[in-house]
Design a protein around this motif. Structure first.
Motif, PDB file in Angstrom:
ATOM      1  N   ILE A 197     -16.222   8.365   1.401  1.00 28.23           N
ATOM      2  CA  ILE A 197     -14.801   8.277   1.043  1.00 28.23           C
ATOM      3  C   ILE A 197     -14.000   7.606   2.153  1.00 28.23           C
ATOM      4  O   ILE A 197     -13.134   6.777   1.897  1.00 28.23           O
ATOM      5  CB  ILE A 197     -14.249   9.679   0.707  1.00 28.23           C
ATOM      6  CG1 ILE A 197     -14.852  10.131  -0.614  1.00 28.23           C
ATOM      7  CG2 ILE A 197     -12.733   9.660   0.609  1.00 28.23           C
ATOM      8  CD1 ILE A 197     -14.495  11.517  -1.017  1.00 28.23           C
ATOM      9  N   SER A 198     -14.341   7.906   3.415  1.00 25.84           N
ATOM     10  CA  SER A 198     -13.653   7.246   4.528  1.00 25.84           C
ATOM     11  C   SER A 198     -13.874   5.739   4.465  1.00 25.84           C
ATOM     12  O   SER A 198     -12.965   4.945   4.707  1.00 25.84           O
ATOM     13  CB  SER A 198     -14.176   7.772   5.871  1.00 25.84           C
ATOM     14  OG  SER A 198     -14.191   9.158   5.868  1.00 25.84           O
ATOM     15  N   LEU A 199     -15.104   5.352   4.135  1.00 25.02           N
ATOM     16  CA  LEU A 199     -15.447   3.942   4.039  1.00 25.02           C
ATOM     17  C   LEU A 199     -14.589   3.257   2.977  1.00 25.02           C
ATOM     18  O   LEU A 199     -13.979   2.208   3.227  1.00 25.02           O
ATOM     19  CB  LEU A 199     -16.926   3.812   3.679  1.00 25.02           C
ATOM     20  CG  LEU A 199     -17.629   2.579   4.245  1.00 25.02           C
ATOM     21  CD1 LEU A 199     -17.719   2.688   5.759  1.00 25.02           C
ATOM     22  CD2 LEU A 199     -19.019   2.458   3.633  1.00 25.02           C
ATOM     23  N   LEU A 200     -14.517   3.884   1.813  1.00 24.66           N
ATOM     24  CA  LEU A 200     -13.694   3.339   0.731  1.00 24.66           C
ATOM     25  C   LEU A 200     -12.239   3.237   1.171  1.00 24.66           C
ATOM     26  O   LEU A 200     -11.568   2.231   0.933  1.00 24.66           O
ATOM     27  CB  LEU A 200     -13.788   4.236  -0.504  1.00 24.66           C
ATOM     28  CG  LEU A 200     -15.075   4.123  -1.314  1.00 24.66           C
ATOM     29  CD1 LEU A 200     -15.061   5.116  -2.461  1.00 24.66           C
ATOM     30  CD2 LEU A 200     -15.219   2.701  -1.847  1.00 24.66           C
ATOM     31  N   LEU A 203      -0.618   7.037  -4.967  1.00 26.37           N
ATOM     32  CA  LEU A 203      -0.418   8.057  -3.948  1.00 26.37           C
ATOM     33  C   LEU A 203      -0.894   9.427  -4.447  1.00 26.37           C
ATOM     34  O   LEU A 203      -1.655  10.127  -3.782  1.00 26.37           O
ATOM     35  CB  LEU A 203       1.083   8.110  -3.635  1.00 26.37           C
ATOM     36  CG  LEU A 203       1.440   8.483  -2.212  1.00 26.37           C
ATOM     37  CD1 LEU A 203       0.845   7.477  -1.250  1.00 26.37           C
ATOM     38  CD2 LEU A 203       2.950   8.567  -2.059  1.00 26.37           C
ATOM     39  N   MET A 204      -0.418   9.760  -5.646  1.00 23.30           N
ATOM     40  CA  MET A 204      -0.780  11.062  -6.212  1.00 23.30           C
ATOM     41  C   MET A 204      -2.277  11.183  -6.414  1.00 23.30           C
ATOM     42  O   MET A 204      -2.905  12.181  -6.041  1.00 23.30           O
ATOM     43  CB  MET A 204      -0.070  11.264  -7.567  1.00 23.30           C
ATOM     44  CG  MET A 204       1.357  11.759  -7.470  1.00 23.30           C
ATOM     45  SD  MET A 204       1.563  13.009  -6.223  1.00 23.30           S
ATOM     46  CE  MET A 204       1.065  14.442  -7.146  1.00 23.30           C
ATOM     47  N   VAL A 205      -2.859  10.137  -7.006  1.00 23.67           N
ATOM     48  CA  VAL A 205      -4.297  10.173  -7.278  1.00 23.67           C
ATOM     49  C   VAL A 205      -5.072  10.383  -5.992  1.00 23.67           C
ATOM     50  O   VAL A 205      -5.960  11.230  -5.896  1.00 23.67           O
ATOM     51  CB  VAL A 205      -4.739   8.867  -7.992  1.00 23.67           C
ATOM     52  CG1 VAL A 205      -6.252   8.764  -8.028  1.00 23.67           C
ATOM     53  CG2 VAL A 205      -4.173   8.833  -9.392  1.00 23.67           C
ATOM     54  N   PHE A 214      -7.241  13.668  -5.213  1.00 27.81           N
ATOM     55  CA  PHE A 214      -8.686  13.463  -5.098  1.00 27.81           C
ATOM     56  C   PHE A 214      -9.195  13.961  -3.749  1.00 27.81           C
ATOM     57  O   PHE A 214     -10.144  14.739  -3.674  1.00 27.81           O
ATOM     58  CB  PHE A 214      -8.991  11.968  -5.275  1.00 27.81           C
ATOM     59  CG  PHE A 214     -10.435  11.635  -5.128  1.00 27.81           C
ATOM     60  CD1 PHE A 214     -11.367  12.082  -6.056  1.00 27.81           C
ATOM     61  CD2 PHE A 214     -10.880  10.867  -4.058  1.00 27.81           C
ATOM     62  CE1 PHE A 214     -12.705  11.770  -5.913  1.00 27.81           C
ATOM     63  CE2 PHE A 214     -12.216  10.560  -3.911  1.00 27.81           C
ATOM     64  CZ  PHE A 214     -13.130  11.013  -4.843  1.00 27.81           C
ATOM     65  N   LEU A 215      -8.513  13.535  -2.686  1.00 29.15           N
ATOM     66  CA  LEU A 215      -8.961  13.953  -1.348  1.00 29.15           C
ATOM     67  C   LEU A 215      -8.834  15.462  -1.175  1.00 29.15           C
ATOM     68  O   LEU A 215      -9.699  16.111  -0.601  1.00 29.15           O
ATOM     69  CB  LEU A 215      -8.161  13.232  -0.273  1.00 29.15           C
ATOM     70  CG  LEU A 215      -8.568  11.773  -0.063  1.00 29.15           C
ATOM     71  CD1 LEU A 215      -7.826  11.185   1.122  1.00 29.15           C
ATOM     72  CD2 LEU A 215     -10.066  11.676   0.177  1.00 29.15           C
ATOM     73  N   GLY A 216      -7.722  16.004  -1.711  1.00 28.38           N
ATOM     74  CA  GLY A 216      -7.543  17.459  -1.630  1.00 28.38           C
ATOM     75  C   GLY A 216      -8.702  18.176  -2.279  1.00 28.38           C
ATOM     76  O   GLY A 216      -9.240  19.142  -1.738  1.00 28.38           O
ATOM     77  N   GLY A 217      -9.104  17.701  -3.450  1.00 28.12           N
ATOM     78  CA  GLY A 217     -10.213  18.329  -4.172  1.00 28.12           C
ATOM     79  C   GLY A 217     -11.497  18.272  -3.373  1.00 28.12           C
ATOM     80  O   GLY A 217     -12.201  19.272  -3.220  1.00 28.12           O
TER      81      GLY A 217
END
Ligand code: UDP
Ligand code: MG
Length: 317
Positions: free
Chosen positions: A239-242, A267-269, A273-276
């Protein structure tokens, strides 16, 4: 002296099954007079008359022994208690509900005499189980075999004959959150498979609720593998890479076209997503921390109230 074989039976509220269980066991062992027998029932906090039946059986026939645990600890711990107190050169683990037919015992003994240490029974058919349970079981085993380094066999339960060596090995592993199915394959030794048809319970109903099964599944994975932790780091890394790629894109886009304040959906997405993902990975880590917490307390795995009619002081592991 002839060899002693222990039949170990964890019992939790099985008063309806015990009479038939006893008669079928008697039938089988009378066909194998060259061995001495010990039938060891572990009363795992039954609230019915199971314990009374055990006391009676022991009084009538000292071959029948019993251990009364101080409360309901679950089948895994009940089996450990039984193995700790079994005296046999081999131990056969049997369910009280007769879903494991004692009639294939001679076959197990034969394989034992050939030199095998762990003769496990694989069921051809799972008896009458719901469709949902079947599908979930299949998915679970697939996941487990992907994740775990020591394979857990599908359609193989605790019904097996264990040589004394295996029993000693299993008893030496004192983790309190036990996942015995994983331990069997972890200890190794000479294994042999035999097959049988699984029957429906003779009486009562299975004590496994879906929730219990789910926690057993999590238990199975976290006790035998640390791969979910690696998965978490892998997830974080990709995810960091993306994100890095996306940042470059945003910078270029802003330089080229300027930026009117927009992008609420992105922003919301991203935040959600990251929160999840973060909560998920914290959860995975939490599972392991929880296990560490439980094991470091280093409590005795169980307490015994009574053995063969004699009340115990709790000196035992
Ligand atoms: N059992 C136990 N403690 C428990 C639940 C079950 O000792 O808390 C025993 C139960 O008496 C039976 C065996 O474990 O002898 C298998 O239980 P069950 O039939 O409920 O499980 P299933 O066959 O559905 O896997
Ligand atoms: Mg059963």
């Amino acid at each position: 002296m002839s060899k002693l074989v222990t039949i170990l039976i964890p019992v939790h509220n099985e008063q309806e099954s015990i009479p038939e269980l006893v008669s079928r066991i008697n039938n089988v062992i009378s066909g194998l007079p060259q061995y001495r027998w010990e039938i060891l029932m572990v009363n795992d906090g039954s609230t019915d008359n199971s314990l009374l039946l055990m006391r009676q059986l022991h009084a009538e026939n000292p071959q029948y022994r019993y251990i009364d645990l101080s409360r309901n600890y679950g089948k895994e711990v009940a089996m450990l208690a039984g193995m700790d107190h079994a005296r046999g050169d081999a131990v056969v683990i049997l369910d009280a509900d007769l879903q494991d037919p004692p009639e294939i015992l001679p076959q197990m003994i034969e394989a034992w005499e050939q030199g095998y240490d762990d003769i496990y029974a694989r069921r051809n058919d799972r008896g009458r189980e719901s469709w949902l349970r079947r599908v979930m079981t299949r998915c679970y085993y697939r996941l487990l075999s992907r994740l775990s380094s020591t394979p857990v066999l599908q359609n193989v339960g605790d019904f097996r004959l264990l040589d004394r060596r295996c029993v000693d090995a299993l008893c030496s592993m004192r983790e309190s959150q036990r996942y015995t199915k994983g331990l069997y394959s972890w200890i190794g030794f000479n294994k042999k498979e035999i097959t049988f048809d699984r029957h429906d319970r003779v009486a009562g109903r299975s004590k496994w609720s879906l929730v219990k099964l789910f926690s057993l599944a999590v238990e199975g994975i976290t006790s035998s593998s640390t791969r979910p932790l690696k998965l978490a780091s892998l997830l974080g890394f990709s995810i960091s890479l993306l994100a890095a790629v996306y940042i470059v894109w945003i910078v270029i886009k802003t330089l080229a076209f300027g930026e009117t304040v927009q992008g609420y959906p992105t922003l919301m997405v991203t935040i959600l997503f990251l929160g999840g993902i973060q909560l998920l990975t914290i959860g995975i880590i939490g599972e392991y921390v929880g296990r560490i917490f439980n094991e470091t307390k280093n409590r005795p795995t169980y307490f015994v109230r009574e053995i063969d009619g004699i009340e115990r002081e709790n000196d035992k592991k």
